[in-house]
Design a protein around this motif. Structure first.
Motif, PDB file in Angstrom:
ATOM      1  N   ASP A  82      20.641 -23.515   4.151  1.00  0.00           N
ATOM      2  CA  ASP A  82      19.725 -24.619   4.422  1.00  0.00           C
ATOM      3  C   ASP A  82      19.368 -24.651   5.897  1.00  0.00           C
ATOM      4  OD1 ASP A  82      22.062 -25.852   5.570  1.00  0.00           O
ATOM      5  OD2 ASP A  82      22.571 -26.583   3.581  1.00  0.00           O
ATOM      6  N   LEU A  83      18.336 -25.433   6.199  1.00  0.00           N
ATOM      7  CA  LEU A  83      17.805 -25.581   7.550  1.00  0.00           C
ATOM      8  C   LEU A  83      18.057 -27.003   8.021  1.00  0.00           C
ATOM      9  CD1 LEU A  83      15.973 -24.620   9.949  1.00  0.00           C
ATOM     10  CD2 LEU A  83      14.020 -25.406   8.571  1.00  0.00           C
ATOM     11  N   ILE A  84      18.571 -27.140   9.252  1.00  0.00           N
ATOM     12  CA  ILE A  84      18.845 -28.454   9.833  1.00  0.00           C
ATOM     13  C   ILE A  84      17.926 -28.652  11.032  1.00  0.00           C
ATOM     14  CG2 ILE A  84      20.603 -29.999  10.741  1.00  0.00           C
ATOM     15  CD1 ILE A  84      21.814 -26.809   9.260  1.00  0.00           C
ATOM     16  N   LEU A  85      17.146 -29.728  11.008  1.00  0.00           N
ATOM     17  CA  LEU A  85      16.177 -30.000  12.069  1.00  0.00           C
ATOM     18  C   LEU A  85      16.558 -31.265  12.824  1.00  0.00           C
ATOM     19  CD1 LEU A  85      12.887 -29.249  10.096  1.00  0.00           C
ATOM     20  CD2 LEU A  85      13.925 -27.814  11.864  1.00  0.00           C
ATOM     21  N   GLU A  86      16.355 -31.234  14.126  1.00  0.00           N
ATOM     22  CA  GLU A  86      16.555 -32.403  14.983  1.00  0.00           C
ATOM     23  C   GLU A  86      15.243 -32.675  15.710  1.00  0.00           C
ATOM     24  OE1 GLU A  86      19.248 -34.184  15.041  1.00  0.00           O
ATOM     25  OE2 GLU A  86      20.566 -32.856  13.884  1.00  0.00           O
ATOM     26  N   TRP A  87      14.945 -33.958  15.920  1.00  0.00           N
ATOM     27  CA  TRP A  87      13.715 -34.320  16.613  1.00  0.00           C
ATOM     28  C   TRP A  87      13.946 -35.563  17.461  1.00  0.00           C
ATOM     29  CZ3 TRP A  87      14.322 -34.449  11.297  1.00  0.00           C
ATOM     30  CH2 TRP A  87      14.379 -35.708  10.699  1.00  0.00           C
ATOM     31  N   ASP A 114       2.258 -11.926   6.566  1.00  0.00           N
ATOM     32  CA  ASP A 114       2.329 -12.306   5.157  1.00  0.00           C
ATOM     33  C   ASP A 114       3.407 -13.375   4.997  1.00  0.00           C
ATOM     34  OD1 ASP A 114       0.444 -10.252   4.425  1.00  0.00           O
ATOM     35  OD2 ASP A 114       2.083  -8.809   4.713  1.00  0.00           O
ATOM     36  N   TRP A 115       2.993 -14.545   4.516  1.00  0.00           N
ATOM     37  CA  TRP A 115       3.902 -15.686   4.445  1.00  0.00           C
ATOM     38  C   TRP A 115       4.167 -16.082   2.993  1.00  0.00           C
ATOM     39  CZ3 TRP A 115       6.303 -17.511   8.732  1.00  0.00           C
ATOM     40  CH2 TRP A 115       5.778 -17.110   9.966  1.00  0.00           C
ATOM     41  N   THR A 116       5.419 -16.442   2.717  1.00  0.00           N
ATOM     42  CA  THR A 116       5.845 -16.899   1.389  1.00  0.00           C
ATOM     43  C   THR A 116       6.223 -18.367   1.471  1.00  0.00           C
ATOM     44  OG1 THR A 116       6.700 -14.707   0.818  1.00  0.00           O
ATOM     45  CG2 THR A 116       7.511 -16.573  -0.481  1.00  0.00           C
ATOM     46  N   LEU A 117       5.663 -19.171   0.566  1.00  0.00           N
ATOM     47  CA  LEU A 117       5.948 -20.602   0.565  1.00  0.00           C
ATOM     48  C   LEU A 117       7.357 -20.845   0.004  1.00  0.00           C
ATOM     49  CD1 LEU A 117       4.820 -23.445   1.091  1.00  0.00           C
ATOM     50  CD2 LEU A 117       3.996 -23.460  -1.271  1.00  0.00           C
ATOM     51  N   LEU A 118       8.202 -21.508   0.775  1.00  0.00           N
ATOM     52  CA  LEU A 118       9.581 -21.788   0.374  1.00  0.00           C
ATOM     53  C   LEU A 118       9.792 -23.251   0.004  1.00  0.00           C
ATOM     54  CD1 LEU A 118      11.443 -19.724   3.132  1.00  0.00           C
ATOM     55  CD2 LEU A 118      10.852 -19.009   0.812  1.00  0.00           C
ATOM     56  N   LEU A 149      17.162 -23.833   1.652  1.00  0.00           N
ATOM     57  CA  LEU A 149      16.439 -22.559   1.749  1.00  0.00           C
ATOM     58  C   LEU A 149      16.829 -21.587   0.634  1.00  0.00           C
ATOM     59  CD1 LEU A 149      16.431 -21.877   5.598  1.00  0.00           C
ATOM     60  CD2 LEU A 149      14.615 -22.848   4.187  1.00  0.00           C
ATOM     61  N   ASN A 150      17.784 -21.959  -0.217  1.00  0.00           N
ATOM     62  CA  ASN A 150      18.125 -21.181  -1.419  1.00  0.00           C
ATOM     63  C   ASN A 150      18.471 -19.722  -1.129  1.00  0.00           C
ATOM     64  OD1 ASN A 150      17.687 -23.313  -3.357  1.00  0.00           O
ATOM     65  ND2 ASN A 150      15.500 -23.087  -2.927  1.00  0.00           N
ATOM     66  N   GLY A 151      19.203 -19.465  -0.053  1.00  0.00           N
ATOM     67  CA  GLY A 151      19.654 -18.101   0.224  1.00  0.00           C
ATOM     68  C   GLY A 151      18.589 -17.168   0.756  1.00  0.00           C
ATOM     69  N   SER A 152      17.537 -17.700   1.360  1.00  0.00           N
ATOM     70  CA  SER A 152      16.469 -16.861   1.913  1.00  0.00           C
ATOM     71  C   SER A 152      17.007 -15.968   3.039  1.00  0.00           C
ATOM     72  CB  SER A 152      15.345 -17.751   2.446  1.00  0.00           C
ATOM     73  OG  SER A 152      14.378 -16.980   3.123  1.00  0.00           O
ATOM     74  N   MET A 153      16.429 -14.747   3.159  1.00  0.00           N
ATOM     75  CA  MET A 153      16.867 -13.804   4.199  1.00  0.00           C
ATOM     76  C   MET A 153      15.673 -13.255   4.984  1.00  0.00           C
ATOM     77  SD  MET A 153      20.000 -11.637   2.493  1.00  0.00           S
ATOM     78  CE  MET A 153      20.288 -10.797   4.055  1.00  0.00           C
ATOM     79  N   MET A 154      14.664 -14.059   5.226  1.00  0.00           N
ATOM     80  CA  MET A 154      13.496 -13.603   5.975  1.00  0.00           C
ATOM     81  C   MET A 154      13.753 -13.705   7.475  1.00  0.00           C
ATOM     82  SD  MET A 154      10.364 -15.035   3.665  1.00  0.00           S
ATOM     83  CE  MET A 154      10.141 -14.444   1.985  1.00  0.00           C
ATOM     84  N   LYS A 155      12.946 -12.965   8.238  1.00  0.00           N
ATOM     85  CA  LYS A 155      13.151 -12.912   9.684  1.00  0.00           C
ATOM     86  C   LYS A 155      12.572 -14.127  10.405  1.00  0.00           C
ATOM     87  CE  LYS A 155      13.241  -7.857  10.110  1.00  0.00           C
ATOM     88  NZ  LYS A 155      12.604  -6.683  10.764  1.00  0.00           N
ATOM     89  N   TYR A 156      11.448 -14.649   9.889  1.00  0.00           N
ATOM     90  CA  TYR A 156      10.762 -15.729  10.595  1.00  0.00           C
ATOM     91  C   TYR A 156      10.429 -16.849   9.605  1.00  0.00           C
ATOM     92  CZ  TYR A 156      10.054 -11.565  13.443  1.00  0.00           C
ATOM     93  OH  TYR A 156      10.250 -10.395  14.134  1.00  0.00           O
ATOM     94  N   HIS A 180      22.630 -23.103   8.071  1.00  0.00           N
ATOM     95  CA  HIS A 180      23.957 -22.862   7.519  1.00  0.00           C
ATOM     96  C   HIS A 180      23.924 -21.536   6.776  1.00  0.00           C
ATOM     97  CE1 HIS A 180      25.007 -27.412   7.582  1.00  0.00           C
ATOM     98  NE2 HIS A 180      25.496 -26.799   8.642  1.00  0.00           N
ATOM     99  N   LEU A 181      24.935 -20.699   7.016  1.00  0.00           N
ATOM    100  CA  LEU A 181      24.942 -19.360   6.441  1.00  0.00           C
ATOM    101  C   LEU A 181      25.766 -19.253   5.169  1.00  0.00           C
ATOM    102  CD1 LEU A 181      25.303 -17.147   9.651  1.00  0.00           C
ATOM    103  CD2 LEU A 181      23.256 -18.135   8.625  1.00  0.00           C
ATOM    104  N   SER A 182      26.892 -19.933   5.114  1.00  0.00           N
ATOM    105  CA  SER A 182      27.776 -19.745   3.967  1.00  0.00           C
ATOM    106  C   SER A 182      27.167 -20.365   2.724  1.00  0.00           C
ATOM    107  CB  SER A 182      29.145 -20.367   4.239  1.00  0.00           C
ATOM    108  OG  SER A 182      29.019 -21.743   4.468  1.00  0.00           O
TER     109      SER A 182
END
Length: 462
Positions: free
Chosen positions: A152-157, A178-182, A205-212, A232-234
């Motif tokens: 998952d992705l954690i955002l702070e603002w 080339d972009w994929t909608l997540l 993010l459901n285990g995504s492994m993209m670079k950007y 989070h990686l695990s």
């Protein structure tokens, strides 16, 4: 006298042997046939819901397993508990703001990108002139150096005085073209309610492994000013299959905001799910429980419950974690300072993890699970002795087969659920009476013999 002594001793032995008998299927209200395939020595199964609705003891002491001969077979009962969540590895990502016109799609903004070793981003600039003063329409996240699935992705603002409620879109790419909608419409929230704070900063993010990754607005609003991003990686721990039951809540007549509900059995409840009757409700609630109506209430957790409609999406509070308890009587107390829940009653669901039973296939099948009894005592089982120790030491070598539980059938019926007026049945009372009679007879014989000895001694002295 000699014959009377022998008869008394035989009576004691007979009564003791009968009183020491094992439980029988007729001691229980209901039974379930256990279907076993193959010739395994050990079998296991999850306890069916109907068992929890019929047993009379919260420790499940009134259940037994019998073989085809009606003999008790060794079995052990394992109460399943939810595993503690593992602390995930957290990795910080670099944020690159992308400027552009509000009406301009992020994908249509030309970028000047400079990459370093391994594809990591060094700098990102818009290529169109005159865009330096434009609003930020997107953010690029650099995950090129992360070589593991992203949970998952954690955002702070930056915090806003009026709070933050916004919807964002997340896309992923390996080449920035080339972009994929997540995540087409993820909601971010930061709101305050009294002394409480309602936040939603984590996006799956459901285990995504993209670079950007690219973050843009999914609504006609500006993006928050993000200050940091991390992942989070695990992988998330697999949630154990939990059983759920819906209960009917009733408003308490003598106190506004109190709602009572009762479970249909002695399930080991560890979760509660509350659906509020009206949208846009945000309240403080506390949970209580007790085993009987005469017991005092035991306070559980106090939490924030909500049901909010935000930008076309309904957000509801997550399941509440409760201390594991088989208490049948429950109370939901809602703080009226926030206006309560309005008209209607809350819908309440209770969840639990069913216990697992492991038994030894001795004597041959079909095997039968018998349950529900008001009689005192417990069924003989090996959950605290050799059987459990043996399985714990050899469980990797001896894999237990799976037993399938059938439909319940009556054995002694509901009459077996009632506690007897006396602690034992008529036959046992008669046997105990014979036992006491035998003891009294032996005592009388000993006293009579003692008197005879004294009389003989006095005669000899004269």
């Amino acid at each position: 006298m000699r014959q009377l002594c022998i008869a008394s001793i035989l009576l004691l032995l007979f009564a003791g042997s009968v009183l020491a008998r094992d439980s029988r299927p007729g001691d229980f209200a209901y039974g379930i046939t256990l279907q076993t395939a193959g010739t395994e020595a050990l079998y296991q199964f999850s306890l069916p819901d109907v068992v929890y609705r019929s047993v009379t003891r919260s420790d499940l002491g009134d259940l037994c397993i019998f073989n085809r001969l009606g003999e008790v077979v060794p079995f052990t009962l394992s109460h399943i508990t939810a595993p503690s969540p593992a602390i995930p590895e957290r990795r910080k990502l670099t944020l690159f703001p992308v400027s552009g016109s509000r009406l301009q799609e992020p994908g249509n903004v030309s970028l000047l990108v400079k990459k370093g070793d391994g594809g990591s981003l060094v700098s990102v600039q818009t290529a169109e002139p005159g865009t330096r003063s434009s609003r930020i329409t997107a953010y690029l996240l650099d995950a090129a150096t992360v070589k593991a699935p992203l949970r998952d992705l954690i955002l702070e603002w930056a915090e806003q005085p009026e709070g933050t409620v916004t919807k964002i879109r997340i896309e992923g790419s390996d080449n920035l073209e080339d972009w994929t909608l997540l995540a087409p419409s993820a909601v971010l929230i930061d709101l305050r309610y009294g002394n409480h704070r309602l936040e939603r900063r984590i996006i799956d993010l459901n285990g995504s492994m993209m670079k950007y990754y690219r973050i843009s607005s999914a609504a006609e609003t500006d993006l928050p000013k993000f200050t940091s991003a991390a992942v989070h990686l695990s992988p998330a721990a697999a949630e154990l299959p939990r059983h759920w039951t819906r209960v009917t809540a009733a408003a308490r007549s003598n106190r506004t905001g109190d709602y009572l509900f009762t479970t249909s059995g002695l399930m080991p409840i560890d979760r509660v799910r509350v659906q509020l009757p009206q949208e846009n409700t945000l309240i403080q609630a506390s949970f209580f429980s007790r085993a009987t109506e005469k017991d005092p209430w035991k306070q559980g957790p106090s939490v924030l419950l909500y049901r909010l409609s935000i930008r076309g999406e309904t957000l509801t509070s997550p399941d509440v974690v409760l201390p594991v308890s088989s208490d049948r009587y429950r109370l939901l107390r809602i703080d009226q300072a926030g206006g309560g829940i309005g008209n209607g009653l809350p819908l309440v669901e209770l969840g639990w993890l069913p216990a697992r039973i492991l038994f030894l296939a001795r004597g041959g099948g079909p095997f039968q699970l018998a349950f529900g009894s008001g009689r005192p005592g417990t069924c003989a089982r090996g959950d605290n002795t050799l059987f459990r120790q043996f399985y714990d030491q050899h469980k990797e070598r001896y894999i237990a087969g799976t037993a399938l539980a059938g439909a319940p059938v009556p054995l002694a019926g509901k009459a077996a659920l009632r506690k007897p007026f006396l602690p034992y049945d008529t036959k046992t009372i008669v046997l105990w009476s014979l036992l006491f009679l035998g003891v009294a007879t032996l005592a009388w014989m000993a006293l009579h013999l003692h008197r005879q000895i004294n009389i003989t001694k006095k005669g000899n002295e004269k």
